[in-house]
Write an enzyme that holds these catalytic residues in place. Structure first.
Site, PDB file in Angstrom:
ATOM      1  CE  LYS A 203      -4.068   0.307   1.899  1.00 42.57           C
ATOM      2  NZ  LYS A 203      -5.233   0.369   2.820  1.00 42.57           N
ATOM      3  CD  GLU A 209       8.675  -6.990   6.898  1.00 42.99           C
ATOM      4  OE1 GLU A 209       8.429  -7.334   8.062  1.00 42.99           O
ATOM      5  OE2 GLU A 209       8.252  -5.925   6.393  1.00 42.99           O
ATOM      6  N   GLY A 264      -5.583  -4.244   4.270  1.00 40.96           N
ATOM      7  CA  GLY A 264      -4.794  -5.265   3.596  1.00 40.96           C
ATOM      8  C   GLY A 264      -5.383  -6.657   3.681  1.00 40.96           C
ATOM      9  NE  ARG A 265      -7.434  -7.160   9.758  1.00 45.38           N
ATOM     10  CZ  ARG A 265      -6.941  -5.956  10.037  1.00 45.38           C
ATOM     11  NH1 ARG A 265      -5.829  -5.562   9.439  1.00 45.38           N
ATOM     12  NH2 ARG A 265      -7.545  -5.158  10.883  1.00 45.38           N
ATOM     13  CD  GLU A 350      -2.905  -7.341  10.713  1.00 51.50           C
ATOM     14  OE1 GLU A 350      -1.716  -7.695  10.845  1.00 51.50           O
ATOM     15  OE2 GLU A 350      -3.383  -6.952   9.633  1.00 51.50           O
ATOM     16  CG  HIS A 381      -1.814 -39.525  11.464  1.00 50.29           C
ATOM     17  ND1 HIS A 381      -1.769 -40.848  11.818  1.00 50.29           N
ATOM     18  CD2 HIS A 381      -2.796 -39.415  10.535  1.00 50.29           C
ATOM     19  CE1 HIS A 381      -2.675 -41.524  11.118  1.00 50.29           C
ATOM     20  NE2 HIS A 381      -3.308 -40.679  10.331  1.00 50.29           N
ATOM     21  CE  LYS A 503       5.111  -3.457   9.618  1.00 50.28           C
ATOM     22  NZ  LYS A 503       4.188  -2.917   8.595  1.00 50.28           N
TER      23      LYS A 503
END
Length: 538
Positions: A203, A209, A264-265, A350, A381, A503
């Site tokens: 954005k 990152e 964003g999500r 979030e 398992h 951050k």
């Protein structure tokens, strides 16, 4: 505990005391209609919630809680384009991204902008898919590398993996999110720069990152023979900060829009989902949107008793706030949905991992549960032992498609058998008397180890087949679940200030690792930095 805001909480707590020891298996034995009555359908998704530790009175009290909390008003405000993201003074209009062009959620201007961006995406995707868009050597694009993180990665990656069988046969989509250089090195190792396209999704176009990986990808292209002046044929950007994208070196006509009214999500429905459109095609992407829109309409138009997002959300609140369950397991019996638990982790934790209410006061109840999961049958398992016999109550969402993604029908019958059997076994359990009979007279000491407490609650969510339409509906279902729970808890699900402090401190630590900082850290962090500098030779 802070004083409860709603009278419904008191009623629910009192009701809990009357049924806390009731067994769901006995409710089934005494009510032949329970399964039918507690199975609802909407937008192609079926929810069977009959194996939960609740009855009709519980549902009435949860409905009263939703009414008292003003859930419907909060829902309607979001769809109307009001600034429900109050801390950032923004609307939350992801529903506008998947609405028909005449729906105009948020107004005609937003509808027009969404339509224009969809048209731009379609034109671009068609050129890449039909080979008209070519790299610097004149060859068609065969690999797409999507670089983003969080909502710019998890949603598109989850959908592309889920719908791989619907993908273009000559186009493969890859995802890079982690700043750990191992990930991008492994992705690029098998690719050809001449036939690779990079999509940089951020954005702000300043996310550490993402931009670190983007610069690495740019260097890889030039080292692989792509001239600087031809990089525009190998890069597109998705951002709300076009000037920054252009400064990076991406042509302005290759920038796709993000808006501040989409978090964003919640953004895979926008140009953030460009990688999805490239994989499954514009028509497939439209089908994904239509499935989500169908769930939007179901959420708005369906009464509580048969409203899937309402029921899923309030059942979750029943366990989180009354039973004090700490976590929620999402168990998709589908390898195609491998990344769904990871996606839902961000969506739920979030969004609703907050402790401050909209009015600034502390929340009065626990909020988001710890969400985790793994596809079945792998989980059986691994951690299902704890679910069956451990002392911790973990509600579960089982998810399955009735038709297989592969041609191996026999495999799928076994998969569904395991899914349905696990929810039944968790609910029924095994008594000590049964365990003694199984252990036999020669090994009575074994009996306690063979006891299953049972009464472990679960939902089962089914679709006929995993298609773009049904996947869109399933994702939208969980989005709206988040909104309902946020309304009850009185929090804002559309901001994420909790990700910011780390951050900020991360930049200071990086400077110190490079020997350029002011070393204003605690003794532990200072020692960790010193050890890393010594090993790295910095």
């Amino acid at each position: 505990m802070t004083e409860k805001r709603y009278a419904a909480w008191t009623a629910l707590a009192e009701h809990y005391e009357t049924i806390r020891d009731a067994r769901v298996s006995e409710w089934f034995a005494n009510d032949a209609e329970r399964a039918r009555r507690m199975t609802v359908e909407g937008a192609g998704v079926t929810l069977d919630f009959s194996k939960n530790r609740l009855n009709s009175e519980t549902l009435q009290l949860l409905s009263a809680l939703a009414d008292e909390a003003g859930v419907a008003a909060r829902r309607d405000a979001m769809f109307a384009g009001e600034k429900v993201n109050v801390t950032e003074d923004r609307a939350a209009l992801h529903v506008a991204l998947r609405a028909p062009r005449d729906a105009a959620y948020g107004g005609a201007e937003i509808a027009a902008a969404v339509a224009a961006e969809k048209d731009k995406m379609r034109a671009f995707a068609e050129r890449v898919r039909n080979g008209a868009w070519q790299g610097y050597s004149g060859e068609r694009i065969r690999d797409v590398v999507n670089i983003g993180i969080g909502g710019s990665d998890l949603g598109p990656k989850m959908v592309c993996h889920a719908l791989a069988e619907h993908g273009h046969p000559d186009l493969k989509v890859h995802f890079v999110s982690n700043v750990d250089g191992t990930e991008i090195s492994r992705v690029l190792a098998g690719l050809n720069p001449a036939t690779t396209l990079g999509i940089i999704v951020s954005k702000t176009f300043t996310t550490q990152e993402t931009m670190t990986n983007a610069r690495t990808l740019r260097d890889w292209f030039t080292a692989g023979g792509c001239p600087e002046q031809a990089l525009h044929r190998h890069f597109v950007g998705v951002s709300a900060n076009t000037p920054e994208v252009v400064r990076f070196g991406i042509a302005e006509e290759n920038v796709f829009e993000m808006w501040d009214w989409v978090g964003g999500r919640y953004s895979l429905w926008s140009a953030v989902g460009l990688s999805i459109m490239l994989q499954i095609g514009p028509d497939g992407f439209d089908a994904l949107l239509s499935g989500a829109h169908a769930m939007d309409r179901h959420f708005v138009e369906t009464p509580f008793a048969r409203n899937l997002p309402m029921l899923l959300a309030l059942i979750g609140i029943w366990y989180r706030d009354v039973f004090n369950a700490q976590s929620l397991l999402v168990a998709p019996y589908s390898e195609a949905l491998h990344y769904l638990p990871s996606y839902l982790q961000q969506l739920e934790m979030e969004s609703n991992g907050k402790s401050a209410r909209l009015d600034g006061r502390p929340v009065t109840e626990p909020t988001a549960a710890v969400l985790w999961g793994e596809p079945g049958t792998n989980g059986q398992h691994a951690f299902f032992q704890m679910l069956h016999q451990g002392p911790t109550l973990v509600p579960i969402d089982f998810i399955a498609a009735l038709r297989p993604e592969s041609a191996l029908v026999d495999h799928h019958v076994k998969l569904l058998a395991n899914c349905f059997a696990q929810s039944e076994a968790l609910m029924v359990g095994r008594s000590l008397d049964e365990a003694k009979r199984i252990a036999g007279p020669d090994r009575p000491e074994l009996a306690p180890a063979l006891v299953f407490p049972g009464n472990r609650p679960s939902n089962t969510l089914l679709v006929d087949a995993l298609t773009p339409i049904t996947l869109g509906a399933l994702i939208a279902l969980y989005e709206h679940k988040v909104l309902v729970q946020a309304a009850v808890w009185g929090i804002n699900p559309f901001d994420q200030y909790g990700v910011e402090l780390g951050k900020v401190l991360g930049k200071a630590v990086e400077a110190d690792l490079r020997g350029q900082g002011e070393d204003k850290h605690d003794a532990s962090t200072r020692a960790l930095i010193a050890r890393a500098r010594a090993v790295l030779g910095l």
